[in-house]
Design a protein around this motif. Structure first.
Motif, PDB file in Angstrom:
ATOM      1  N   TYR A 238     -11.996  54.029 -42.125  1.00  0.00           N
ATOM      2  CA  TYR A 238     -12.638  54.876 -41.126  1.00  0.00           C
ATOM      3  C   TYR A 238     -13.997  55.380 -41.605  1.00  0.00           C
ATOM      4  O   TYR A 238     -14.942  55.504 -40.812  1.00  0.00           O
ATOM      5  CB  TYR A 238     -11.729  56.042 -40.746  1.00  0.00           C
ATOM      6  CG  TYR A 238     -10.579  55.655 -39.835  1.00  0.00           C
ATOM      7  CD1 TYR A 238     -10.740  54.694 -38.846  1.00  0.00           C
ATOM      8  CD2 TYR A 238      -9.334  56.254 -39.960  1.00  0.00           C
ATOM      9  CE1 TYR A 238      -9.694  54.333 -38.010  1.00  0.00           C
ATOM     10  CE2 TYR A 238      -8.282  55.907 -39.128  1.00  0.00           C
ATOM     11  CZ  TYR A 238      -8.469  54.941 -38.153  1.00  0.00           C
ATOM     12  OH  TYR A 238      -7.434  54.588 -37.316  1.00  0.00           O
TER      13      TYR A 238
ATOM     14  N   ARG B 261      -4.601  50.679 -36.471  1.00  0.00           N
ATOM     15  CA  ARG B 261      -5.763  51.418 -36.977  1.00  0.00           C
ATOM     16  C   ARG B 261      -6.924  51.431 -35.994  1.00  0.00           C
ATOM     17  O   ARG B 261      -7.807  52.282 -36.083  1.00  0.00           O
ATOM     18  CB  ARG B 261      -6.207  50.860 -38.324  1.00  0.00           C
ATOM     19  CG  ARG B 261      -6.793  49.468 -38.320  1.00  0.00           C
ATOM     20  CD  ARG B 261      -7.174  49.054 -39.729  1.00  0.00           C
ATOM     21  NE  ARG B 261      -7.853  47.765 -39.764  1.00  0.00           N
ATOM     22  CZ  ARG B 261      -8.342  47.210 -40.871  1.00  0.00           C
ATOM     23  NH1 ARG B 261      -8.192  47.837 -42.034  1.00  0.00           N
ATOM     24  NH2 ARG B 261      -8.961  46.051 -40.827  1.00  0.00           N
TER      25      ARG B 261
ATOM     26  N   TYR C  76      -7.992  55.339 -32.987  1.00  0.00           N
ATOM     27  CA  TYR C  76      -8.379  56.493 -33.800  1.00  0.00           C
ATOM     28  C   TYR C  76      -7.624  57.746 -33.346  1.00  0.00           C
ATOM     29  O   TYR C  76      -7.435  58.682 -34.119  1.00  0.00           O
ATOM     30  CB  TYR C  76      -9.876  56.781 -33.685  1.00  0.00           C
ATOM     31  CG  TYR C  76     -10.774  55.575 -33.701  1.00  0.00           C
ATOM     32  CD1 TYR C  76     -10.450  54.425 -34.430  1.00  0.00           C
ATOM     33  CD2 TYR C  76     -11.958  55.574 -32.974  1.00  0.00           C
ATOM     34  CE1 TYR C  76     -11.286  53.325 -34.431  1.00  0.00           C
ATOM     35  CE2 TYR C  76     -12.798  54.470 -32.976  1.00  0.00           C
ATOM     36  CZ  TYR C  76     -12.460  53.354 -33.696  1.00  0.00           C
ATOM     37  OH  TYR C  76     -13.288  52.265 -33.691  1.00  0.00           O
TER      38      TYR C  76
ATOM     39  N   GLN D 246      -9.580  60.296 -40.534  1.00  0.00           N
ATOM     40  CA  GLN D 246     -10.935  60.097 -40.029  1.00  0.00           C
ATOM     41  C   GLN D 246     -11.935  61.069 -40.649  1.00  0.00           C
ATOM     42  O   GLN D 246     -11.605  62.226 -40.896  1.00  0.00           O
ATOM     43  CB  GLN D 246     -10.956  60.281 -38.516  1.00  0.00           C
ATOM     44  CG  GLN D 246     -10.203  59.214 -37.753  1.00  0.00           C
ATOM     45  CD  GLN D 246     -10.262  59.460 -36.276  1.00  0.00           C
ATOM     46  OE1 GLN D 246     -11.040  58.835 -35.572  1.00  0.00           O
ATOM     47  NE2 GLN D 246      -9.444  60.367 -35.791  1.00  0.00           N
TER      48      GLN D 246
END
Length: 296
Positions: A43, A185, A188, A214
Motif C-alpha cells: 500500500y 488486497r 482498500y 494503509q
C-alpha cells in the motif's frame, strides 16, 4: 527453575507488611505478521505510485474538470439509483436509499491499531462527520453505540473483525462476511448500508472497513469515500469527475462536486424508495438550483 515446598514451618513473627496491589495485566506489544508487513509495503508503494502519476489529488478539481447542472443530474442518477453489485437481470436499477434517522458514526479499532493512530483516525472521522452534516443538512456525528460502525482493522485482526461484523450484521452472507475478514488486497476499504428486509432503502445500519495497513492519504481517502457511499450514493461511475465516486483514484477527498451530490440526495423533495424515472424531473430542478442556474 522453581519449586514449591509443602508443609508447615514455625517462623518467628516478623514486622507486618502492607499487601502489594495486584498488578494490572500488561497488554502484549503487537508485532505485525509477515503478511501484514508485506501488505503495508504494498500500500505504501501504491500510494507513492498514485501520487507520482498525479492521482489522489487533494485540490478538488479545477478548470480542467468542468461540469454543469445536466452533468450533475445525470451523475446523481447513476450514483444514487444504480448499484454496481446488483443482479444483472434488473440492470442494477433500484430506488433511492438514504438515512431518515440521525447517523452516528462509531469508530472501532482492531488490536493491531496503535492508540496514537486510533486517535488520529477518530479526529479525522469527527471532522468529516461535521462536514457531511453541514453539506446534507442531516444529523451526522461521531459517538458510541452508533448505527454506522467504521472498523479500522488489519489482516492480523481477522478474528476481531469477524466477531464484530457477525454481531452487527447477523444475516450477512458467508461470501460478504469473507470480504470483511479477508478482502483481496485490491479492496482498500468497503462498506455496506441499508435498512431492514421489509424496508431496505430506509437506511438504519452501516458498516465500513478501513484497512489498517494503509498509509495516511489512502486511509483518509477510504474514510471519505466509504462513509459518503454509506449515506446513499452507493455506486461508482467513470463519468463522475471531479469526484471520489470513481474507481480511477484521481481524487482522494470529497470534492465540491460530491458535496452537491450529497446535498441533492438529502433534499426533502426526494423520498426514500423513489424510482429514477419518478425522481428525474425533481433531480433536474435541484441540480439547476445547486449549480446556481435556477432559484427556488
Amino acid at each position: 527453575m522453581s519449586a514449591v515446598l509443602s508443609g508447615c514451618l514455625a517462623l518467628a513473627p516478623g514486622p507486618k507488611s502492607t499487601p502489594r496491589p495486584t498488578p494490572r495485566p500488561v497488554k502484549p506489544v503487537y508485532s505485525p505478521s509477515v503478511a501484514s508487513l508485506e501488505l503495508a509495503k504494498y500500500y505504501a508503494d501504491l500510494e507513492q505510485d498514485l501520487l507520482t502519476r498525479g492521482l489522489l489529488r487533494t485540490d478538488g478539481g479545477g478548470p480542467e474538470t468542468p461540469y454543469d447542472a445536466e452533468d450533475l443530474a445525470e451523475r446523481f442518477e447513476t450514483l444514487a439509483f444504480y448499484d454496481e453489485y446488483a443482479a444483472a437481470s434488473d440492470g442494477g436499477a433500484g430506488g433511492l436509499g438514504r438515512w431518515e434517522v440521525p447517523v452516528i458514526l462509531e469508530p472501532v479499532f482492531g488490536p493491531s491499531v496503535s492508540a496514537a493512530q486510533a486517535a488520529r483516525d477518530r479526529d479525522m472521522l469527527t471532522a468529516y462527520a461535521a462536514r457531511l452534516a453541514r453539506v446534507t443538512g442531516h444529523p451526522v456525528s461521531v459517538g458510541s453505540k452508533g448505527n454506522f460502525t467504521v472498523i479500522f482493522a488489519g489482516l492480523d485482526d481477522a478474528d476481531f473483525t469477524e466477531a464484530r461484523v457477525r454481531k452487527l450484521l447477523p444475516n450477512l452472507s458467508a461470501s460478504d462476511l469473507a470480504l470483511f475478514t479477508a478482502p483481496p488486497r485490491k479492496f482498500y476499504c468497503l462498506v455496506t448500508a441499508g435498512g431492514p428486509r421489509q424496508d431496505p432503502l430506509n437506511y438504519s445500519r452501516g458498516v465500513a472497513l478501513i484497512r489498517a495497513e494503509q498509509p495516511g492519504l489512502m486511509r483518509e481517502s477510504c474514510i471519505h469515500e466509504e462513509v459518503a457511499q454509506g449515506l446513499g450514493l452507493r455506486n461508482d461511475s467513470p463519468k463522475a469527475r471531479p469526484s471520489i465516486f470513481n474507481d480511477d483514484d484521481e481524487f482522494a477527498r470529497l470534492t465540491s462536486h460530491d458535496e452537491k451530490l450529497l446535498q441533492m440526495l438529502y433534499d426533502r423533495r426526494l423520498r426514500v424508495g423513489m424510482s429514477a424515472a419518478e425522481a428525474r424531473p425533481v433531480v433536474t430542478r435541484i441540480a439547476q438550483e445547486v449549480m446556481g442556474e435556477l432559484t427556488h
